[in-house]
Design an enzyme around this catalytic site. Structure first.
Site, mmCIF file in Angstrom:
data_model
loop_
_atom_site.group_PDB
_atom_site.id
_atom_site.type_symbol
_atom_site.label_atom_id
_atom_site.label_comp_id
_atom_site.label_asym_id
_atom_site.label_seq_id
_atom_site.Cartn_x
_atom_site.Cartn_y
_atom_site.Cartn_z
ATOM 1 N N THR A 1 -17.449 49.776 50.786
ATOM 2 C CA THR A 1 -18.344 49.531 49.670
ATOM 3 C C THR A 1 -19.061 48.350 49.705
ATOM 4 O OG1 THR A 1 -17.382 51.153 48.390
ATOM 5 C CG2 THR A 1 -18.897 49.752 47.305
ATOM 6 N N SER B 1 -12.792 53.182 54.501
ATOM 7 C CA SER B 1 -11.408 53.001 54.331
ATOM 8 C C SER B 1 -10.515 54.347 54.340
ATOM 9 C CB SER B 1 -10.956 51.942 53.510
ATOM 10 O OG SER B 1 -10.914 52.091 52.298
ATOM 11 N N THR C 1 -12.201 49.477 49.492
ATOM 12 C CA THR C 1 -11.056 48.997 48.579
ATOM 13 C C THR C 1 -10.246 50.168 48.322
ATOM 14 O OG1 THR C 1 -12.406 50.136 46.743
ATOM 15 C CG2 THR C 1 -12.792 47.616 47.132
ATOM 16 N N ASP C 2 -10.467 51.451 48.933
ATOM 17 C CA ASP C 2 -9.838 52.503 48.659
ATOM 18 C C ASP C 2 -8.349 52.575 49.498
ATOM 19 O OD1 ASP C 2 -11.568 53.726 47.085
ATOM 20 O OD2 ASP C 2 -12.343 55.196 48.565
HETATM 21 C C1 SIN Z 1 -13.999 52.358 51.239
HETATM 22 O O1 SIN Z 1 -12.947 52.288 50.839
HETATM 23 O O2 SIN Z 1 -14.368 52.240 52.245
HETATM 24 C C2 SIN Z 1 -14.823 52.927 49.924
HETATM 25 C C3 SIN Z 1 -14.716 52.626 48.646
HETATM 26 C C4 SIN Z 1 -14.514 51.064 48.555
HETATM 27 O O3 SIN Z 1 -14.805 50.415 49.255
HETATM 28 O O4 SIN Z 1 -14.538 50.801 47.138
#
Ligand code: SIN
Length: 325
Positions: free
Chosen positions: A16, A62, A95-96
């Protein structure tokens, strides 16, 4: 002689923090990993005291960061660490699954220089995107030589977390990350890096390039389907993390199935679905207890331990040690 400013290398993988949405009002309808790292850099203020260079390693959401991706990253990060022109490294990541990647790197990399993982909860196109400040603060922590003494770190929303404790704990707030039980390792404010816990850098325990052992996670719930558990037990994994109730407790109908699988050679680790706390159940011979590791971290530790050929008799002490190092 004038000392040169520290050099920080940014390695970008998507997420993100590199997400783009049609409108600045959108914080959830966006494509992760859409923008190149040059655009992330362009959102940073000019820094007189830190030299930056950046490379694009991937452009992923991710959720698609598989174990082979962790291994590729470990190789790239080891090379960056060995580069005499680099004083610290920042990895941008979705972040996932940031906590899984950071934990894998914690278990496999020897750190001579700071390594800081960061991401963002809002896409780069959002009004009040959190990515630029997270990236700036991650760079500032990576430029701080003491950071290497804390192991793999994550910097998000002004807090510094150790990979050992990091967890994503909210779906969309910018303060989505915490470190249950331990609290953050430190904070960063206007470039000032403050440490809240003593430095601690464990040696890497595993070689990153070993083919990882397949390990599944199952969560217990009232009325859990025995057919589903059976299917997983017959699926060919070498290990299973059981995210049980409370202190690692198992539904009565399921416990005999897990015991039998354990007798047949499956490594069964008891963890907890509660989100925090140590699992230490008496009378659980035949099972390994995750101790302080959550199910996701217990799984990665078991994937590496089984791949490294650690004998079953040594797995409990490994989990006990990893929990509190
Ligand atoms: C991801 O994990 O690539 C999408 C969500 C995020 O980064 O918050």
């Amino acid at each position: 002689m004038t000392r040169r400013p520290p050099a920080v290398r940014i390695l970008a993988t998507g997420g993100t923090i590199a997400g783009a949405a049609p409108s600045p009002c959108d914080t959830s309808g966006y494509r992760a990993g859409a923008l190149p790292v040059d655009e992330l850099l362009a959102a940073l203020p000019a820094l007189d005291d830190i030299r930056l260079d950046a490379r694009q390693l991937a452009s992923l959401d991710s959720k698609d960061a598989l174990p082979g991706f962790w291994q590729m990253l470990a190789g790239e990060l080891a090379r960056a660490q060995a580069d005499p022109d680099v004083d610290g490294v920042v990895l941008t990541h979705g972040t996932d699954t940031l906590e899984e990647t950071a934990w894998f790197l914690h278990l496999t990399l020897a750190l001579a220089k700071p390594l800081v993982v960061t991401g963002a909860m809002r896409p780069a196109t959002a009004a009040s995107a959190d990515g630029p400040m997270n990236l700036l603060q991650a760079v500032q922590v990576a430029a701080c030589p003491q950071a290497a003494r804390h192991g793999v770190l994550a910097v998000l929303n002004g807090r510094i977390h150790r990979a050992r404790h990091l967890r994503k704990a909210h779906t969309h707030r910018v303060d989505a990350f915490d470190s249950p039980e331990a609290g953050p390792a430190g904070f960063i404010q206007d470039g000032y890096v403050g440490w809240l816990s003593p430095a601690h850098r464990p040696a890497p325990r595993f070689a990153p390039e070993t083919p990882l052992a397949p390990v599944d996670i199952l969560f217990d719930y009232p009325g859990i389907s025995t057919a589903m558990v059976d299917a997983v037990l017959r699926g060919g994994a070498r290990g299973l993390v059981w995210a049980g109730y409370g202190n690692g407790s198992i539904s009565g109908r399921i416990e005999p199935l897990l015991r039998e699988a354990g007798r047949q050679g499956l490594a069964v680790v008891l963890a907890t679905r509660t989100g925090a706390g140590r699992v230490g159940r008496p009378g659980t011979d035949g099972f390994i207890q995750a101790a302080g590791l959550d199910p996701y971290k217990a799984r990665i530790a078991l994937m590496l331990a089984l791949a490294a050929g650690i004998p079953p008799s040594d797995l409990q002490s490994l989990f006990d040690t990893l929990s509190y190092e």
